[in-house]
Scaffold this active site. Structure first.
Site, mmCIF file in Angstrom:
data_model
loop_
_atom_site.group_PDB
_atom_site.id
_atom_site.type_symbol
_atom_site.label_atom_id
_atom_site.label_comp_id
_atom_site.label_asym_id
_atom_site.label_seq_id
_atom_site.Cartn_x
_atom_site.Cartn_y
_atom_site.Cartn_z
ATOM 1 N N ASP A 147 -1.292 -4.592 10.289
ATOM 2 C CA ASP A 147 -0.894 -3.301 9.725
ATOM 3 C C ASP A 147 -1.660 -3.145 8.418
ATOM 4 O O ASP A 147 -1.359 -3.814 7.434
ATOM 5 C CB ASP A 147 0.627 -3.286 9.488
ATOM 6 C CG ASP A 147 1.077 -2.047 8.699
ATOM 7 O OD1 ASP A 147 0.246 -1.141 8.461
ATOM 8 O OD2 ASP A 147 2.259 -1.999 8.315
ATOM 9 N N LYS A 173 -6.974 3.576 1.601
ATOM 10 C CA LYS A 173 -6.747 4.196 2.894
ATOM 11 C C LYS A 173 -6.780 5.719 2.802
ATOM 12 O O LYS A 173 -7.056 6.405 3.786
ATOM 13 C CB LYS A 173 -5.377 3.736 3.412
ATOM 14 C CG LYS A 173 -5.113 3.994 4.870
ATOM 15 C CD LYS A 173 -3.789 3.348 5.242
ATOM 16 C CE LYS A 173 -3.369 3.656 6.651
ATOM 17 N NZ LYS A 173 -2.083 2.996 6.955
ATOM 18 N N GLU A 213 0.478 3.976 14.115
ATOM 19 C CA GLU A 213 1.579 3.261 13.454
ATOM 20 C C GLU A 213 2.965 3.589 14.029
ATOM 21 O O GLU A 213 3.730 2.671 14.322
ATOM 22 C CB GLU A 213 1.529 3.518 11.941
ATOM 23 C CG GLU A 213 0.376 2.762 11.308
ATOM 24 C CD GLU A 213 -0.042 3.293 9.954
ATOM 25 O OE1 GLU A 213 0.654 4.176 9.416
ATOM 26 O OE2 GLU A 213 -1.068 2.824 9.438
ATOM 27 N N ASP A 252 7.905 8.041 10.100
ATOM 28 C CA ASP A 252 7.205 6.978 9.378
ATOM 29 C C ASP A 252 6.649 7.529 8.068
ATOM 30 O O ASP A 252 5.613 8.192 8.056
ATOM 31 C CB ASP A 252 6.084 6.437 10.289
ATOM 32 C CG ASP A 252 5.275 5.319 9.634
ATOM 33 O OD1 ASP A 252 5.561 4.966 8.474
ATOM 34 O OD2 ASP A 252 4.349 4.801 10.298
#
Lengths: 590, 183
Positions: A8, A70, A154, A177
């Site tokens: 992850d 990211k 994810e 999420d």
């Protein structure tokens, strides 16, 4: 067969794990921690540190400590409104390089824990990542010496973690999420070991990071501090303090933030309450609502048709987030999953599926964005609509428009907007035509998205039946930095010139709208208000009217007057909505 | 030509049980998905076949293209019955009204002016929901006709139904999108 890692790669934290004798487990580093900060520090002399040690450098050496990379990966320079406190160009690294350094660190953690070399991995990305962002993540893995066996969404990964011990059940679930920097909502159907994503939506630039930043700004405005320039270098300190306070406020009602020596003379001490934090975070979290409703609509489901709403991502620890989710879906969310670890566990499970140790699970994911090409008039022509199950393919025929045309450039786009220019351009492909009269050359082009959601374009020669892979000439890189900076600078300069005028006009329009609304609302139900409230509203309205007519214009005064009237009419607004709901109920019963 | 029925191992027919379709899709995915050592191109075909067969309008269109005699395939102007026609005009009016309303709602900046719109918004929602419900009822009614058509092989009637299903699917999408904008 060598082990496949599940990784992850998060905005703020990353995790790594592996399937060990049939069970998915997460691996800890030498200090015993499973959570690795996604931070890299690049010392002037060239030393690279990653993880907790790099995070400690952030306050000392903010310009050379890279975090939240990211948010930048696979994006064009200067795009988006997120501005990091570091300068990647100055450090001489790309977002892919930094991600590769983090992945290499995770690979080392795994190799140390497993006492063997590993070279294969499943890496998770936000469901709403586009092709360029997925490609860039894959490239980072390869740079780190890993064969990327799968790029996995994810929320889908989290659904696997939730559903692995419920394979015999039939359920429809939503995974909400909200992580450090991205938000995803996915709706899935589980039956007989099949995990099928029905719809996904999200925002790749929304997360806990944004709450920290807004909260830090608020703290700065509360403490009496000198000018921004003096504390500029200290903003990371303030950010860290804001983040810590935010986390504490999930379980405490009140926290006092103390930062000694924020500037050479002053200590900062600010008392904050959960109510303060929630007021700041509310507009950010409310932004997730429309994505949730979009995903439900695309899945053709009503909220009450969902069996569970699963929360994952660190930000879902906030009580406010849980309240808003409960409001959107009309049910209490399921908090059975560890918000930090569920996605990594899912990545490990997917690695187990790929290595053949979990044969009974089938994962059917979708493409989050429509894929299309630019057509006449600058319009987007959708070839593969969003939420199409992966892998998928679609063909298009192209014909030469003039005699002996040798090639045609096609812009390949991703996004949901009608105009080509409003969508993300993945790049251009050149379709080559054999020479011949107009309309005689016909070339078939096949667009396919693989199980990773990554695009491949093939062209088929109708005579030889041979397929050729068409190179996508990406414009995601190779943008002239100086040119982009110039463009940004120009727009900022221009904005400053007419900023004052614009703020005045905006405030005036808002004030005028309020006055009209107040008059109408009072006519409708003014008699239901108590005397004091009515009086308060009327005097606030008078203030607004005066400020609008006041010469010279006083923006501050008008804004304050608008705000007071906004506040004073709060219960009036609630009353109106209640009356509307009562009327709706009566219609239903009557 | 691509044959969705063959891909998922069904005989060509208009009526298809959803549970059986899901089961077949799961079984074929298990075998074809690249995660389980399958072939990417075959998995894409399985997905495409499911996409076609699960939506009645697409399934009937596909069936007509695959199996109908030439004269039934020719482009036809389909007479829509009076009930559909009146539903269509009701829908058109509701969509137009909600588009206008959404415009006004987007312009409202303050909590109070938004609250003033609440009553009208709920009424808009109610009328769209009512139409959506009616569309759904009709779709179910028409679906019940399919097994009979499989028995009689009445291609002409199948063509008519296909056109109606396509209208209904389009209208249902419009209703859903409008409801989403009204939230």
């Amino acid at each position: 067969m060598s082990a496949i890692l599940g990784i992850d790669l998060g905005t703020t934290h990353s995790l790594v794990g592996v399937v060990d004798s049939g069970f998915p487990i997460l691996l800890a580093d030498a200090e015993g921690s499973r959570l690795t900060p996604s931070v890299a520090h690049y010392a002037k002399e060239g030393a690279v540190t990653v993880g907790a040690r790099a995070l400690r450098q952030r306050a000392l050496d903010p310009e050379r400590t890279v975090s939240s990379v990211k948010r930048l990966i696979g994006r064009r320079q200067g795009e988006g409104d997120w501005k990091p406190s570091y300068d990647l160009t100055g450090i001489g690294k790309t977002p892919v390089d930094v991600s590769a350094d983090i992945l290499r660190h995770l690979k080392n953690i795994a190799e140390r824990a497993l006492e063997m070399e590993v070279s294969r991995a499943v890496i998770t990305v936000p469901a709403y990542f586009n092709d360029a962002q997925r490609q860039a993540t894959k490239r980072a893995g390869e740079l780190a010496g890993l064969t990327v066996e799968r790029i996995l969404s994810e929320p889908t990964a989290a659904a696997l973690a939730y559903g692995l011990d419920k394979l015999e059940e039939r359920k429809k679930i939503a995974v909400y999420d909200l992580g450090g920097g991205t938000f995803d909502i996915s709706i899935l159907e589980m039956r007989d070991g099949v995990f099928q994503v029905l719809a996904t939506a999200g925002d790749t630039q929304l997360g806990g990071d944004d709450i920290d930043r807004a909260f830090a700004d608020w703290i700065r405005s509360q403490g009496i501090l000198p000018s921004l320039e003096i504390i500029k270098g200290k903003m990371p300190w303030l950010r860290d303090a804001a983040e810590t306070a935010k986390k504490k406020l999930s379980s405490h009602d009140e926290v006092t933030i103390e930062i000694p020596f924020l500037d050479s003379q002053k200590h900062l001490s600010v008392r904050t309450t959960r109510t303060d934090l929630e007021k700041i975070a509310l507009p950010l979290i409310e932004r997730t609502r429309r994505h949730c409703l979009r995903a439900l609509t695309d899945a053709n489901l009503k909220p009450d048709q969902l069996d569970e709403v699963i929360l994952v991502g660190g930000s879902t620890r906030m009580p406010l987030v849980r309240r808003i989710v409960a409001d959107i879906f009309g049910k209490e969310p399921n908090i059975s999953q560890n918000p930090d670890e569920a996605v990594a566990m899912g990545a490990v499970i997917q690695a187990g599926i790929l290595s053949g140790s979990l044969r009974n699970v089938v994962l059917l994911d979708v493409t989050p964005l429509s894929l299309g090409i630019e057509t006449f008039g600058g319009l987007m022509n959708v070839i593969i609509p969003r939420n199409t199950t992966l892998p998928c393919k679609a063909g298009e025929m192209f014909t030469n428009a003039v005699t002996n045309q040798s090639e045609m450039l096609i812009r390949v786009l991703q996004g949901e907007r009608e105009l080509a220019k409003d969508n993300w351009e993945l790049g251009r492909i050149a379709v080559l035509f054999p020479s011949g009269p107009k309309g005689s050359a016909r070339v078939g082009v096949q667009f396919s998205l693989d199980a990773n959601g990554i695009l491949q374009v093939l062209t088929r020669n109708t005579a030889t039946k041979a397929d050729t892979v068409l190179e996508i000439q990406s414009s995601a890189v190779n943008v002239d930095d100086a040119q982009v900076e110039q463009m940004i600078a120009e727009s900022v300069d221009h904005a400053f010139e007419d900023m004052n005028e614009r703020i005045w006009t905006e405030s005036r329009l808002k004030g005028e709208e309020l006055l009209v609304a107040v008059a109408e609302a009072l006519a409708q139900c003014g008699t239901l208000l108590i005397e004091d409230e009515l009086h308060k509203i009327k005097s606030c309205a008078a203030q607004v009217r005066d400020s609008i007519n006041h010469e010279p214009h006083d923006v501050k005064k008008l804004k304050a007057a608008n705000q007071s009237l906004d506040d004073a009419t709060q219960s009036l607004a609630v009353l109106l909505v209640e009356r509307a709901m009562e009327a709706a109920l009566e219609r239903k019963l009557g | 030509m691509f044959d969705a029925y063959k891909t998922l191992n069904f005989t060509r027919r208009a009526a298809l049980d959803e549970g059986a379709l899901q089961k077949a899709y799961a079984a074929h995915s298990r075998a074809a998905h690249p995660d389980h050592g399958g072939d990417e191109s075959r998995a894409a075909e399985v997905n495409a076949a499911y996409e076609i067969l699960r939506a009645t309008d697409k399934r009937l269109k596909h069936l007509l293209e695959l199996a109908a005699p030439v004269d039934a395939k020719q482009w036809r102007t389909v007479p829509i019955d009076e009930g559909m026609m009146s539903l269509f005009s009701e829908l058109g009016a509701a969509l137009e009204a909600s588009a206008k309303f959404i415009d006004r709602k987007l312009k409202a900046q303050t909590a109070l002016s938004k609250a003033l719109l609440a009553n009208e918004e709920m009424q808009q929602r109610e009328s769209l929901e009512r139409i959506g419900f009616e569309l759904d009822r009709r779709r179910k009614e028409m679906e019940a006709e399919l097994p009979g058509l499989d028995a009689s092989m009445d291609w002409k009637q199948l063509g008519v139904l296909q056109a109606k299903f396509a209208y209904l699917a389009k209208w249902q999408t419009q209703v859903r999108e409008s409801l989403l904008a009204l939230m």
